[in-house]
Design an enzyme around this catalytic site. Structure first.
Site, PDB file in Angstrom:
ATOM      1  N   TYR A  30     118.094  63.261  -9.505  1.00  0.00           N
ATOM      2  CA  TYR A  30     117.336  61.755 -10.411  1.00  0.00           C
ATOM      3  C   TYR A  30     116.582  62.086 -10.252  1.00  0.00           C
ATOM      4  CZ  TYR A  30     121.123  60.935  -6.503  1.00  0.00           C
ATOM      5  OH  TYR A  30     121.888  60.347  -5.822  1.00  0.00           O
ATOM      6  N   LYS A  53     107.090  59.180  23.848  1.00  0.00           N
ATOM      7  CA  LYS A  53     107.218  58.344  23.554  1.00  0.00           C
ATOM      8  C   LYS A  53     108.157  59.234  21.502  1.00  0.00           C
ATOM      9  CE  LYS A  53     102.774  58.474  21.322  1.00  0.00           C
ATOM     10  NZ  LYS A  53     100.999  57.665  21.532  1.00  0.00           N
TER      11      LYS A  53
HETATM   12  C1  LIG Z   1     100.382  59.267  22.477  1.00  0.00           C
HETATM   13  C2  LIG Z   1      99.174  58.780  22.744  1.00  0.00           C
HETATM   14  C3  LIG Z   1      99.097  60.422  22.942  1.00  0.00           C
HETATM   15  C4  LIG Z   1      99.333  62.012  22.804  1.00  0.00           C
HETATM   16  O1  LIG Z   1      98.865  61.707  21.368  1.00  0.00           O
HETATM   17  P1  LIG Z   1      99.020  63.039  20.608  1.00  0.00           P
HETATM   18  O2  LIG Z   1      97.887  63.024  19.215  1.00  0.00           O
HETATM   19  O3  LIG Z   1      99.853  63.336  19.805  1.00  0.00           O
HETATM   20  O4  LIG Z   1      98.500  64.101  21.485  1.00  0.00           O
HETATM   21  C5  LIG Z   1      97.964  60.159  24.086  1.00  0.00           C
HETATM   22  N1  LIG Z   1      96.971  58.756  24.593  1.00  0.00           N
HETATM   23  C6  LIG Z   1      98.087  57.426  23.743  1.00  0.00           C
HETATM   24  C7  LIG Z   1      97.404  55.638  24.167  1.00  0.00           C
HETATM   25  C8  LIG Z   1      99.082  57.878  23.012  1.00  0.00           C
HETATM   26  O5  LIG Z   1      98.934  56.738  22.122  1.00  0.00           O
END
Ligand SMILES: *Cc1c(COP(=O)(O)O)cnc(C)c1O
Length: 329
Positions: free
Chosen positions: A225, A6
């Site tokens: 800045y 994602k």
């Molecule tokens: C993002 C996510 C993961 C992976 O999490 P990490 O901490 O990046 O390993 C796994 N399961 C779900 C439901 C998630 O939303």
């Protein structure tokens, strides 16, 4: 193993990640991400971790063979009223203690039965939940969540999935049939108290730029800045071409490390949109055009996250599209 890809593959480029990783399946947050994968020809299973946001997405899921999490009774209802060309594979997402998404554990048997009876759903369903505190090594909540998960799924058929990266590395009892690592695949430690190297992980992303200016400034002269940093002596100050417009954190304070020619130097003054300023007192050899590493190879992103008061996840996801990419290796 279902790889969490994602947020554009945690900022690494969704398609590059999907093609590079030999994952059994991919996990994404929304249908838009899944469609990018399918349209690029990715044929492995894809799971929508939050399921569909509206019933109108269900026919698309059926068309593209997407698997969906079911975390709310409303989503069960959507499936019961849907007329699909092909039934969907669903994962019952159970709230075992994170209290974000998920079905209440005591409702699982009834929901399971309703979905079994639903023509829009294939019989082979999965069972999943998500861990809230697996990144804390001694936190009892993880064992509590495990216990709730086992109780809620006891006696139900179907594959089970619980572990994120911290679960994979720190809690073997949470592995079940499918693990869902994200951050560790990108070479970053999921734990609050360790670096990638402590977990034998190597950073996938190296975020780098170059020096575009070096100036000799006099003692007492302010930099950038707000003039928040004042030269304590006559000194060389470098400018590197990167800023918050590229995804470098605006809140990185003076003292945040960078690598100039592979050796540490410090950020001084405020981060601008396109530039940062660097203390070059320890780098008399530095020349315009020299490489500057912001994080990655030789400089763990976890250290930058810590300095900027955030987590590595946000830094990786935050790298902007204007940054040029090259795939190495
Ligand atoms: C993002 C996510 C993961 C992976 O999490 P990490 O901490 O990046 O390993 C796994 N399961 C779900 C439901 C998630 O939303």
């Amino acid at each position: 193993m279902a790889a969490a890809v994602k947020a554009d593959g945690y900022g690494h480029g969704l398609l590059w990640v999907a093609r590079t990783l030999n994952a059994d399946a991919f996990a994404v947050a929304c249908i838009e991400e899944a469609l990018i994968l399918r349209e690029a020809g990715v044929s492995r299973p894809i799971l929508l971790l939050e399921g569909v946001f509206a019933a109108a997405e269900l026919p698309l899921c059926a068309h593209h063979g997407l698997e969906i999490a079911i975390h709310h009774p409303e989503q069960v209802r959507m499936l019961e009223t849907a007329r699909l060309k092909r039934p969907l594979r669903v994962w019952l997402k159970i709230d075992t203690g994170m209290h974000r998404l998920g079905l209440e554990p005591e409702t699982v048997p009834a929901m399971f039965q309703r979905l079994r009876d639903c023509p829009a759903v294939v019989l082979d369903m999965g069972l999943m939940s998500h861990l809230a505190r697996a990144d804390e090594r001694d936190c009892k909540d993880t064992l509590r969540q495990l216990n709730v998960f086992e109780t809620a799924t006891n006696g139900l058929p179907g594959e089970r999935s619980l572990a994120n990266s911290a679960g994979v590395l720190g809690w073997p009892q949470t592995h079940f049939d499918w693990v869902r690592p994200g951050i560790m695949l990108y070479g970053v430690s999921p734990f609050v108290d360790s670096l990638a190297s402590d977990e034998s992980l190597q950073p996938v992303m190296t975020f780098h730029t170059r020096l575009i200016s070096i100036k000799r400034l006099r003692r007492g002269e302010p930099i950038g800045y707000g003039g928040t940093w004042i030269c304590p002596e006559d000194m060389d100050v470098g400018v590197a071409a990167v800023g918050y417009g590229d995804g470098y954190p605006r809140h990185a304070p003076s003292g945040t490390p960078v690598l100039v020619n592979g050796r540490e130097a410090s950020l001084v003054g405020r981060v601008s949109m396109d530039m940062i300023t660097l203390d070059l007192r320890q780098h008399p050899e530095a020349r315009i055009g020299d490489p500057v590493v912001l994080w990655g190879e030789g400089l763990p992103v976890e250290r930058i996250a810590e300095a900027a008061g955030t987590i590595a996840y946000t830094l990786l996801c935050g790298v902007k599209a204007r940054v040029r990419w090259e795939a190495v290796g």
